[in-house]
Design an enzyme around this catalytic site. Structure first.
Site, PDB file in Angstrom:
ATOM      1  N   SER A 114      59.974  57.990  63.535  1.00  0.00           N
ATOM      2  CA  SER A 114      61.017  57.810  64.530  1.00  0.00           C
ATOM      3  C   SER A 114      62.312  58.485  64.086  1.00  0.00           C
ATOM      4  CB  SER A 114      61.270  56.318  64.776  1.00  0.00           C
ATOM      5  OG  SER A 114      62.326  56.128  65.694  1.00  0.00           O
ATOM      6  N   TRP A 137      61.791  62.241  64.284  1.00  0.00           N
ATOM      7  CA  TRP A 137      61.766  62.677  65.688  1.00  0.00           C
ATOM      8  C   TRP A 137      63.175  62.967  66.180  1.00  0.00           C
ATOM      9  CZ3 TRP A 137      64.109  60.755  70.065  1.00  0.00           C
ATOM     10  CH2 TRP A 137      63.643  61.228  71.296  1.00  0.00           C
ATOM     11  N   HIS A 138      64.151  62.218  65.683  1.00  0.00           N
ATOM     12  CA  HIS A 138      65.515  62.364  66.174  1.00  0.00           C
ATOM     13  C   HIS A 138      66.166  63.670  65.735  1.00  0.00           C
ATOM     14  CE1 HIS A 138      65.252  58.093  67.268  1.00  0.00           C
ATOM     15  NE2 HIS A 138      66.283  58.335  68.044  1.00  0.00           N
ATOM     16  N   GLY A 139      65.753  64.231  64.640  1.00  0.00           N
ATOM     17  CA  GLY A 139      66.389  65.479  64.248  1.00  0.00           C
ATOM     18  C   GLY A 139      65.942  65.986  62.897  1.00  0.00           C
ATOM     19  N   PHE A 155      68.173  66.097  70.697  1.00  0.00           N
ATOM     20  CA  PHE A 155      66.905  65.636  70.140  1.00  0.00           C
ATOM     21  C   PHE A 155      65.732  66.078  70.991  1.00  0.00           C
ATOM     22  CE2 PHE A 155      69.817  61.960  68.853  1.00  0.00           C
ATOM     23  CZ  PHE A 155      70.231  62.629  67.722  1.00  0.00           C
TER      24      PHE A 155
END
Length: 484
Positions: free
Chosen positions: A322, A325-327, A484
Protein backbone atom coordinates in the site's frame (compact mmCIF):
# COMPACT_ATOMS: atom_id res chain seq x y z
CA UNK A 1 -9.23 18.98 -16.23
CA UNK A 2 -9.61 19.57 -12.51
CA UNK A 3 -12.86 19.12 -10.59
CA UNK A 4 -12.19 22.54 -9.04
CA UNK A 5 -11.70 24.31 -12.38
CA UNK A 6 -13.85 26.56 -14.54
CA UNK A 7 -13.39 24.11 -17.42
CA UNK A 8 -15.04 21.33 -15.42
CA UNK A 9 -17.84 23.67 -14.30
CA UNK A 10 -18.64 24.09 -18.02
CA UNK A 11 -17.97 20.47 -19.01
CA UNK A 12 -20.20 18.80 -16.40
CA UNK A 13 -23.53 20.60 -17.11
CA UNK A 14 -23.12 20.01 -20.86
CA UNK A 15 -22.57 16.26 -20.40
CA UNK A 16 -25.35 16.07 -17.78
CA UNK A 17 -27.93 17.70 -20.10
CA UNK A 18 -26.91 15.63 -23.14
CA UNK A 19 -26.92 12.45 -21.05
CA UNK A 20 -30.52 12.81 -19.89
CA UNK A 21 -31.74 14.14 -23.24
CA UNK A 22 -30.41 10.90 -24.75
CA UNK A 23 -32.10 8.76 -22.06
CA UNK A 24 -35.12 8.11 -24.28
CA UNK A 25 -32.79 6.58 -26.88
CA UNK A 26 -31.51 3.98 -24.43
CA UNK A 27 -28.63 3.45 -22.05
CA UNK A 28 -26.27 2.25 -24.79
CA UNK A 29 -26.22 5.73 -26.33
CA UNK A 30 -25.75 7.21 -22.85
CA UNK A 31 -22.80 4.87 -22.29
CA UNK A 32 -21.27 5.95 -25.58
CA UNK A 33 -21.62 9.60 -24.55
CA UNK A 34 -20.04 8.93 -21.15
CA UNK A 35 -17.16 7.05 -22.81
CA UNK A 36 -16.51 9.90 -25.24
CA UNK A 37 -16.69 12.40 -22.37
CA UNK A 38 -14.29 10.27 -20.30
CA UNK A 39 -11.72 10.01 -23.09
CA UNK A 40 -11.95 13.76 -23.69
CA UNK A 41 -11.62 14.38 -19.94
CA UNK A 42 -8.45 12.27 -19.81
CA UNK A 43 -7.00 13.71 -23.02
CA UNK A 44 -7.35 17.22 -21.55
CA UNK A 45 -4.46 16.34 -19.21
CA UNK A 46 -2.12 15.12 -21.91
CA UNK A 47 -3.50 13.60 -25.11
CA UNK A 48 -0.34 11.51 -25.56
CA UNK A 49 -1.28 9.28 -22.63
CA UNK A 50 -4.69 8.54 -24.09
CA UNK A 51 -3.02 5.78 -26.12
CA UNK A 52 -1.75 4.18 -22.90
CA UNK A 53 -5.25 4.22 -21.39
CA UNK A 54 -6.74 2.69 -24.56
CA UNK A 55 -4.00 0.03 -24.56
CA UNK A 56 -4.87 -0.84 -20.97
CA UNK A 57 -8.55 -1.11 -21.92
CA UNK A 58 -7.86 -3.39 -24.89
CA UNK A 59 -5.52 -5.56 -22.81
CA UNK A 60 -8.13 -6.08 -20.08
CA UNK A 61 -11.03 -6.69 -22.47
CA UNK A 62 -9.30 -9.39 -24.52
CA UNK A 63 -7.49 -10.93 -21.54
CA UNK A 64 -10.82 -11.50 -19.84
CA UNK A 65 -12.21 -13.24 -22.93
CA UNK A 66 -9.08 -15.39 -23.33
CA UNK A 67 -9.16 -16.49 -19.68
CA UNK A 68 -12.85 -17.35 -19.93
CA UNK A 69 -12.47 -19.26 -23.22
CA UNK A 70 -9.41 -21.27 -22.20
CA UNK A 71 -9.86 -25.02 -22.45
CA UNK A 72 -7.85 -25.92 -19.35
CA UNK A 73 -6.46 -24.47 -16.14
CA UNK A 74 -2.96 -24.14 -17.56
CA UNK A 75 -4.20 -21.85 -20.31
CA UNK A 76 -6.30 -19.86 -17.85
CA UNK A 77 -3.26 -19.22 -15.66
CA UNK A 78 -1.13 -18.34 -18.67
CA UNK A 79 -3.50 -15.60 -19.86
CA UNK A 80 -4.08 -14.39 -16.31
CA UNK A 81 -0.39 -13.94 -15.54
CA UNK A 82 0.36 -12.55 -18.99
CA UNK A 83 -2.22 -9.83 -18.42
CA UNK A 84 -1.08 -9.16 -14.83
CA UNK A 85 2.56 -8.86 -15.85
CA UNK A 86 1.80 -6.58 -18.79
CA UNK A 87 -0.39 -4.32 -16.64
CA UNK A 88 2.17 -4.18 -13.85
CA UNK A 89 4.92 -3.74 -16.44
CA UNK A 90 3.32 -0.54 -17.75
CA UNK A 91 2.74 0.68 -14.19
CA UNK A 92 6.25 -0.25 -13.10
CA UNK A 93 7.98 1.46 -16.02
CA UNK A 94 6.16 4.77 -15.78
CA UNK A 95 5.97 4.95 -12.00
CA UNK A 96 8.99 3.08 -10.65
CA UNK A 97 11.76 2.86 -13.29
CA UNK A 98 13.73 5.83 -12.00
CA UNK A 99 13.15 4.80 -8.38
CA UNK A 100 14.64 1.33 -8.94
CA UNK A 101 17.48 2.72 -11.06
CA UNK A 102 18.43 5.27 -8.40
CA UNK A 103 18.07 2.75 -5.54
CA UNK A 104 20.25 0.23 -7.40
CA UNK A 105 22.89 2.88 -8.04
CA UNK A 106 22.82 3.98 -4.38
CA UNK A 107 23.16 0.37 -3.18
CA UNK A 108 26.21 -0.20 -5.39
CA UNK A 109 27.62 3.12 -4.20
CA UNK A 110 27.57 1.85 -0.62
CA UNK A 111 29.79 -1.01 -1.83
CA UNK A 112 32.18 1.43 -3.45
CA UNK A 113 30.99 0.68 -6.98
CA UNK A 114 30.19 3.54 -9.33
CA UNK A 115 27.50 1.97 -11.53
CA UNK A 116 26.80 5.08 -13.57
CA UNK A 117 23.12 4.12 -13.79
CA UNK A 118 21.16 6.76 -15.68
CA UNK A 119 17.51 7.67 -15.27
CA UNK A 120 14.93 8.68 -17.85
CA UNK A 121 12.80 11.78 -18.08
CA UNK A 122 9.55 9.86 -17.55
CA UNK A 123 6.26 11.69 -17.05
CA UNK A 124 3.87 9.82 -14.77
CA UNK A 125 0.51 9.38 -16.56
CA UNK A 126 -2.35 10.72 -14.43
CA UNK A 127 -4.49 7.98 -12.89
CA UNK A 128 -2.37 5.02 -14.08
CA UNK A 129 -2.40 3.37 -10.62
CA UNK A 130 -6.19 3.59 -10.50
CA UNK A 131 -7.16 2.38 -13.96
CA UNK A 132 -4.53 -0.37 -13.82
CA UNK A 133 -6.13 -1.71 -10.63
CA UNK A 134 -9.59 -1.50 -12.27
CA UNK A 135 -8.37 -3.77 -15.05
CA UNK A 136 -6.56 -6.15 -12.70
CA UNK A 137 -9.61 -6.69 -10.50
CA UNK A 138 -11.66 -7.46 -13.64
CA UNK A 139 -9.39 -10.20 -14.97
CA UNK A 140 -8.77 -11.72 -11.52
CA UNK A 141 -12.53 -11.88 -10.86
CA UNK A 142 -13.02 -13.63 -14.21
CA UNK A 143 -10.25 -16.09 -13.37
CA UNK A 144 -11.88 -16.77 -9.98
CA UNK A 145 -15.23 -17.25 -11.78
CA UNK A 146 -16.90 -14.41 -9.88
CA UNK A 147 -18.02 -12.73 -13.10
CA UNK A 148 -18.39 -13.44 -16.78
CA UNK A 149 -16.38 -11.30 -19.22
CA UNK A 150 -18.14 -8.22 -20.52
CA UNK A 151 -19.01 -8.77 -24.18
CA UNK A 152 -19.65 -5.12 -24.99
CA UNK A 153 -16.41 -3.22 -25.62
CA UNK A 154 -18.00 0.18 -24.96
CA UNK A 155 -19.32 -0.96 -21.59
CA UNK A 156 -15.96 -2.36 -20.53
CA UNK A 157 -14.14 0.74 -21.76
CA UNK A 158 -16.48 2.90 -19.70
CA UNK A 159 -15.90 0.72 -16.63
CA UNK A 160 -12.14 1.39 -16.83
CA UNK A 161 -12.23 5.03 -17.94
CA UNK A 162 -15.40 6.47 -16.34
CA UNK A 163 -14.34 10.07 -15.82
CA UNK A 164 -15.54 10.72 -12.22
CA UNK A 165 -13.19 8.00 -10.93
CA UNK A 166 -10.58 7.86 -13.68
CA UNK A 167 -7.72 9.84 -12.20
CA UNK A 168 -8.03 9.36 -8.41
CA UNK A 169 -10.60 6.66 -7.73
CA UNK A 170 -12.37 5.18 -5.97
CA UNK A 171 -10.95 1.91 -7.29
CA UNK A 172 -14.06 0.23 -8.64
CA UNK A 173 -14.90 -3.46 -9.00
CA UNK A 174 -16.43 -4.98 -12.09
CA UNK A 175 -18.92 -6.79 -9.86
CA UNK A 176 -20.24 -3.43 -8.66
CA UNK A 177 -19.95 -1.02 -11.58
CA UNK A 178 -20.48 -3.13 -14.72
CA UNK A 179 -24.03 -4.23 -13.78
CA UNK A 180 -24.99 -0.55 -13.44
CA UNK A 181 -23.45 0.27 -16.81
CA UNK A 182 -25.24 -2.66 -18.44
CA UNK A 183 -28.74 -1.53 -17.48
CA UNK A 184 -30.97 1.48 -18.13
CA UNK A 185 -30.88 4.35 -15.63
CA UNK A 186 -33.79 6.58 -14.71
CA UNK A 187 -33.42 10.12 -13.46
CA UNK A 188 -33.95 10.32 -9.71
CA UNK A 189 -34.41 13.89 -8.48
CA UNK A 190 -33.62 13.17 -4.82
CA UNK A 191 -30.50 11.22 -5.77
CA UNK A 192 -29.34 14.05 -8.03
CA UNK A 193 -29.92 16.61 -5.26
CA UNK A 194 -27.85 14.51 -2.89
CA UNK A 195 -25.20 14.34 -5.60
CA UNK A 196 -25.09 18.13 -5.74
CA UNK A 197 -24.87 18.31 -1.95
CA UNK A 198 -21.95 15.89 -2.02
CA UNK A 199 -20.21 17.90 -4.74
CA UNK A 200 -20.67 21.10 -2.71
CA UNK A 201 -19.22 19.52 0.42
CA UNK A 202 -16.35 18.02 -1.57
CA UNK A 203 -15.50 21.42 -3.02
CA UNK A 204 -15.55 22.93 0.48
CA UNK A 205 -13.18 20.22 1.71
CA UNK A 206 -10.81 20.74 -1.19
CA UNK A 207 -10.82 24.51 -1.78
CA UNK A 208 -11.36 25.79 1.76
CA UNK A 209 -9.88 23.11 4.03
CA UNK A 210 -7.22 21.26 2.02
CA UNK A 211 -5.82 24.08 -0.09
CA UNK A 212 -5.59 26.52 2.82
CA UNK A 213 -3.92 23.92 5.01
CA UNK A 214 -1.55 23.14 2.13
CA UNK A 215 -0.43 26.75 1.93
CA UNK A 216 1.03 26.64 5.45
CA UNK A 217 1.97 22.94 5.55
CA UNK A 218 4.14 23.45 2.46
CA UNK A 219 5.88 26.47 4.01
CA UNK A 220 6.70 24.45 7.12
CA UNK A 221 7.72 21.14 5.50
CA UNK A 222 9.71 22.78 2.69
CA UNK A 223 11.76 24.70 5.28
CA UNK A 224 11.71 22.16 8.10
CA UNK A 225 15.38 22.70 8.95
CA UNK A 226 14.57 26.27 9.99
CA UNK A 227 11.62 25.49 12.28
CA UNK A 228 11.14 24.42 15.88
CA UNK A 229 9.44 21.23 17.05
CA UNK A 230 6.23 23.11 17.87
CA UNK A 231 6.08 24.59 14.36
CA UNK A 232 6.76 21.22 12.77
CA UNK A 233 3.97 19.66 14.84
CA UNK A 234 1.63 22.37 13.55
CA UNK A 235 2.82 21.53 10.03
CA UNK A 236 2.09 17.82 10.56
CA UNK A 237 -1.40 18.62 11.87
CA UNK A 238 -2.08 20.90 8.91
CA UNK A 239 -0.95 18.23 6.46
CA UNK A 240 -3.16 15.71 8.25
CA UNK A 241 -6.22 17.84 7.50
CA UNK A 242 -4.89 18.77 4.06
CA UNK A 243 -4.65 15.21 2.81
CA UNK A 244 -8.03 14.27 4.28
CA UNK A 245 -9.78 17.33 2.86
CA UNK A 246 -8.02 16.87 -0.47
CA UNK A 247 -8.61 13.18 -1.05
CA UNK A 248 -11.98 12.76 0.63
CA UNK A 249 -13.03 15.99 -1.10
CA UNK A 250 -12.10 14.48 -4.46
CA UNK A 251 -13.99 11.30 -3.59
CA UNK A 252 -17.08 13.26 -2.55
CA UNK A 253 -17.05 15.17 -5.83
CA UNK A 254 -16.54 11.94 -7.82
CA UNK A 255 -19.43 10.17 -6.06
CA UNK A 256 -21.65 13.24 -6.30
CA UNK A 257 -20.97 13.70 -10.02
CA UNK A 258 -21.68 10.03 -10.65
CA UNK A 259 -24.99 10.30 -8.79
CA UNK A 260 -26.04 12.91 -11.35
CA UNK A 261 -25.78 10.15 -13.97
CA UNK A 262 -27.66 7.59 -11.86
CA UNK A 263 -24.54 5.53 -11.10
CA UNK A 264 -23.41 4.76 -7.56
CA UNK A 265 -19.67 4.45 -6.94
CA UNK A 266 -18.01 2.68 -4.03
CA UNK A 267 -17.67 4.74 -0.89
CA UNK A 268 -14.05 5.70 -0.25
CA UNK A 269 -14.12 7.47 3.14
CA UNK A 270 -16.12 7.00 6.32
CA UNK A 271 -14.88 9.66 8.76
CA UNK A 272 -11.51 7.97 9.44
CA UNK A 273 -10.27 10.58 11.93
CA UNK A 274 -13.04 9.51 14.32
CA UNK A 275 -11.60 5.98 14.47
CA UNK A 276 -10.89 4.37 17.82
CA UNK A 277 -7.97 2.22 16.67
CA UNK A 278 -5.77 1.82 13.59
CA UNK A 279 -7.72 -1.18 12.33
CA UNK A 280 -10.88 0.93 12.28
CA UNK A 281 -8.95 3.76 10.61
CA UNK A 282 -7.99 1.48 7.73
CA UNK A 283 -11.59 0.31 7.34
CA UNK A 284 -12.54 3.97 6.91
CA UNK A 285 -9.61 5.50 4.98
CA UNK A 286 -9.28 4.97 1.19
CA UNK A 287 -11.70 2.08 1.56
CA UNK A 288 -11.54 0.98 -2.08
CA UNK A 289 -7.73 0.55 -1.97
CA UNK A 290 -7.72 -1.15 1.44
CA UNK A 291 -10.39 -3.62 0.34
CA UNK A 292 -8.57 -4.19 -2.98
CA UNK A 293 -5.38 -5.25 -1.23
CA UNK A 294 -7.39 -7.32 1.24
CA UNK A 295 -9.25 -9.24 -1.48
CA UNK A 296 -6.48 -9.63 -4.07
CA UNK A 297 -3.34 -9.85 -1.92
CA UNK A 298 -4.03 -10.44 1.77
CA UNK A 299 -6.64 -13.20 1.51
CA UNK A 300 -4.81 -15.11 -1.29
CA UNK A 301 -1.67 -15.05 0.91
CA UNK A 302 -3.66 -16.72 3.68
CA UNK A 303 -5.11 -13.70 5.45
CA UNK A 304 -5.23 -14.00 9.22
CA UNK A 305 -5.32 -17.78 9.05
CA UNK A 306 -2.30 -19.80 10.06
CA UNK A 307 0.36 -19.10 12.63
CA UNK A 308 1.70 -15.89 14.07
CA UNK A 309 4.49 -15.55 11.52
CA UNK A 310 2.05 -15.86 8.62
CA UNK A 311 -0.08 -13.10 10.14
CA UNK A 312 2.97 -10.86 10.52
CA UNK A 313 4.14 -11.61 6.96
CA UNK A 314 0.73 -10.94 5.41
CA UNK A 315 0.17 -7.77 7.42
CA UNK A 316 3.51 -6.30 6.40
CA UNK A 317 2.95 -7.40 2.80
CA UNK A 318 -0.26 -5.41 2.34
CA UNK A 319 0.91 -2.34 4.23
CA UNK A 320 4.25 -2.19 2.42
CA UNK A 321 2.51 -2.68 -0.92
CA UNK A 322 0.00 0.00 0.00
CA UNK A 323 2.84 2.38 0.83
CA UNK A 324 4.72 1.53 -2.37
CA UNK A 325 1.52 1.93 -4.42
CA UNK A 326 1.38 5.55 -3.31
CA UNK A 327 4.69 6.53 -4.82
CA UNK A 328 8.26 5.77 -5.79
CA UNK A 329 9.93 6.94 -2.60
CA UNK A 330 11.17 5.14 0.49
CA UNK A 331 9.12 7.57 2.60
CA UNK A 332 5.92 5.86 1.41
CA UNK A 333 7.36 2.44 2.25
CA UNK A 334 8.27 3.71 5.73
CA UNK A 335 4.73 5.09 6.13
CA UNK A 336 3.30 1.69 5.20
CA UNK A 337 5.69 -0.13 7.56
CA UNK A 338 4.78 2.20 10.41
CA UNK A 339 1.08 1.48 9.92
CA UNK A 340 1.86 -2.25 9.89
CA UNK A 341 3.59 -1.84 13.25
CA UNK A 342 0.52 0.01 14.56
CA UNK A 343 -1.81 -2.70 13.24
CA UNK A 344 0.05 -5.84 14.32
CA UNK A 345 -0.71 -5.74 18.08
CA UNK A 346 -4.42 -5.55 17.27
CA UNK A 347 -4.12 -8.41 14.78
CA UNK A 348 -2.09 -10.67 17.08
CA UNK A 349 -4.37 -10.04 20.06
CA UNK A 350 -7.51 -10.56 18.00
CA UNK A 351 -8.76 -7.01 18.67
CA UNK A 352 -8.61 -5.76 15.10
CA UNK A 353 -12.39 -6.00 14.66
CA UNK A 354 -13.50 -4.54 17.96
CA UNK A 355 -14.85 -1.26 16.60
CA UNK A 356 -17.13 -2.11 13.71
CA UNK A 357 -19.97 0.21 14.71
CA UNK A 358 -20.18 3.99 14.32
CA UNK A 359 -18.61 5.78 17.26
CA UNK A 360 -21.14 7.28 19.71
CA UNK A 361 -23.99 6.25 17.44
CA UNK A 362 -27.16 8.14 18.29
CA UNK A 363 -25.31 10.32 20.79
CA UNK A 364 -24.15 13.92 20.71
CA UNK A 365 -20.73 13.30 22.24
CA UNK A 366 -18.42 10.31 22.70
CA UNK A 367 -17.66 8.88 26.09
CA UNK A 368 -14.37 9.88 27.75
CA UNK A 369 -12.90 6.48 26.85
CA UNK A 370 -13.96 6.87 23.22
CA UNK A 371 -12.50 10.38 23.11
CA UNK A 372 -9.15 9.13 24.43
CA UNK A 373 -9.15 6.31 21.86
CA UNK A 374 -10.00 8.72 19.02
CA UNK A 375 -7.27 11.18 20.00
CA UNK A 376 -4.69 8.41 20.46
CA UNK A 377 -5.43 6.97 17.03
CA UNK A 378 -5.45 10.44 15.49
CA UNK A 379 -2.00 11.33 16.79
CA UNK A 380 -0.56 7.99 15.71
CA UNK A 381 -1.90 8.84 12.27
CA UNK A 382 -0.41 12.35 12.40
CA UNK A 383 2.99 10.84 13.24
CA UNK A 384 2.78 8.46 10.28
CA UNK A 385 1.79 11.27 7.91
CA UNK A 386 5.15 12.96 8.63
CA UNK A 387 6.88 10.17 6.71
CA UNK A 388 4.27 10.34 3.94
CA UNK A 389 4.80 14.09 3.45
CA UNK A 390 8.56 14.35 3.94
CA UNK A 391 10.79 14.48 0.86
CA UNK A 392 13.15 11.82 2.21
CA UNK A 393 13.63 9.45 5.14
CA UNK A 394 16.37 11.75 6.43
CA UNK A 395 14.02 14.73 6.39
CA UNK A 396 11.34 12.72 8.22
CA UNK A 397 13.79 11.65 10.92
CA UNK A 398 14.97 15.23 11.30
CA UNK A 399 11.38 16.48 11.68
CA UNK A 400 10.50 13.78 14.20
CA UNK A 401 13.68 14.50 16.16
CA UNK A 402 12.79 18.18 16.46
CA UNK A 403 9.20 17.43 17.48
CA UNK A 404 10.50 15.25 20.32
CA UNK A 405 12.95 17.87 21.50
CA UNK A 406 12.81 20.83 23.89
CA UNK A 407 11.83 23.08 20.98
CA UNK A 408 8.38 21.48 21.12
CA UNK A 409 7.48 23.85 23.98
CA UNK A 410 8.65 26.97 22.14
CA UNK A 411 6.01 29.20 20.50
CA UNK A 412 5.37 28.13 16.88
CA UNK A 413 6.48 30.64 14.25
CA UNK A 414 6.25 30.44 10.47
CA UNK A 415 5.54 32.72 7.54
CA UNK A 416 1.88 33.78 7.60
CA UNK A 417 1.19 32.38 11.09
CA UNK A 418 -0.61 35.58 12.06
CA UNK A 419 -3.18 34.97 9.31
CA UNK A 420 -4.19 31.45 10.40
CA UNK A 421 -7.00 32.33 12.83
CA UNK A 422 -9.75 32.09 10.15
CA UNK A 423 -8.37 28.69 9.10
CA UNK A 424 -8.40 27.44 12.70
CA UNK A 425 -12.05 28.51 13.08
CA UNK A 426 -12.93 26.86 9.74
CA UNK A 427 -11.24 23.63 10.85
CA UNK A 428 -13.26 23.60 14.07
CA UNK A 429 -16.50 24.14 12.14
CA UNK A 430 -15.47 21.47 9.65
CA UNK A 431 -14.80 18.92 12.40
CA UNK A 432 -18.16 19.69 14.04
CA UNK A 433 -20.07 19.27 10.77
CA UNK A 434 -18.24 16.00 10.00
CA UNK A 435 -18.94 14.73 13.53
CA UNK A 436 -22.63 15.55 13.30
CA UNK A 437 -22.86 13.84 9.93
CA UNK A 438 -20.81 10.74 10.80
CA UNK A 439 -23.84 8.40 10.64
CA UNK A 440 -24.47 9.33 6.98
CA UNK A 441 -22.36 8.45 3.95
CA UNK A 442 -21.35 12.11 3.68
CA UNK A 443 -21.85 14.97 6.10
CA UNK A 444 -24.49 16.93 4.15
CA UNK A 445 -26.59 13.98 2.99
CA UNK A 446 -30.28 14.61 3.74
CA UNK A 447 -29.17 17.66 5.75
CA UNK A 448 -32.24 19.42 7.12
CA UNK A 449 -34.47 17.29 4.90
CA UNK A 450 -37.17 17.38 7.55
CA UNK A 451 -37.00 21.17 7.69
CA UNK A 452 -38.05 23.88 5.25
CA UNK A 453 -36.47 24.54 1.88
CA UNK A 454 -35.50 27.98 3.18
CA UNK A 455 -33.51 26.37 5.98
CA UNK A 456 -31.66 24.03 3.60
CA UNK A 457 -30.86 26.77 1.11
CA UNK A 458 -29.56 28.97 3.91
CA UNK A 459 -26.99 26.28 4.65
CA UNK A 460 -26.08 25.88 1.00
CA UNK A 461 -25.57 29.63 0.67
CA UNK A 462 -23.39 29.72 3.80
CA UNK A 463 -21.15 26.97 2.39
CA UNK A 464 -20.94 28.62 -1.03
CA UNK A 465 -20.15 31.94 0.62
CA UNK A 466 -17.41 30.27 2.69
CA UNK A 467 -15.94 28.80 -0.50
CA UNK A 468 -16.02 32.23 -2.15
CA UNK A 469 -14.58 34.12 0.82
CA UNK A 470 -12.06 31.63 2.17
CA UNK A 471 -11.34 29.35 -0.77
CA UNK A 472 -7.80 29.14 -2.07
CA UNK A 473 -8.19 29.53 -5.83
CA UNK A 474 -4.49 29.86 -6.62
CA UNK A 475 -3.99 28.30 -10.07
CA UNK A 476 -6.51 25.51 -9.48
CA UNK A 477 -4.34 23.50 -7.09
CA UNK A 478 -4.18 19.84 -8.14
CA UNK A 479 -5.41 17.02 -5.92
CA UNK A 480 -2.65 15.22 -3.99
CA UNK A 481 -3.59 11.77 -5.28
CA UNK A 482 -3.15 12.81 -8.93
CA UNK A 483 0.57 12.04 -8.45
CA UNK A 484 -0.24 8.46 -7.47
Amino acid sequence: MLFNSVAFAIFLPIIFILYWVLAKRGHKIQNLLLLAASLYFYASWDWRFLLLLITSIILGFFSGALINNSVNERQRKFWLWTSILLNLGFLGFFKYFNFFAESFSDALGLLGINAGVSTLNIILPVGISFYTFHGLSYIIDIYNRKIQPEGNFVNYSLFVSYFPLLVAGPIERATHLLPQIDKARKFDYSNAVNGLRQILWGLFKKIVIADNCAQYANIIFNNHQDHSGSTLLIGALLFTFQIYGDFSGYSDIALGVSRLFGIELLRNFAYPYFSRDIAEFWRRWHISLSSWFRDYVYIPLGGSRGGIWMKIRNTFAIFLLSGFWHGANWTYVAWGALNAVYFLPLMISGNNRNNLNIVAKGKTLPTFKELVMILSTFFLTVFAWIFFRAESIGDAINIVGKIFSQSLISPPAFQGAERTLPLILLLIIFIVVEWRGRERDFALRDMGIEKSRKYRWSWYMVIMLAIYLFGNFASNIEFIYFQF
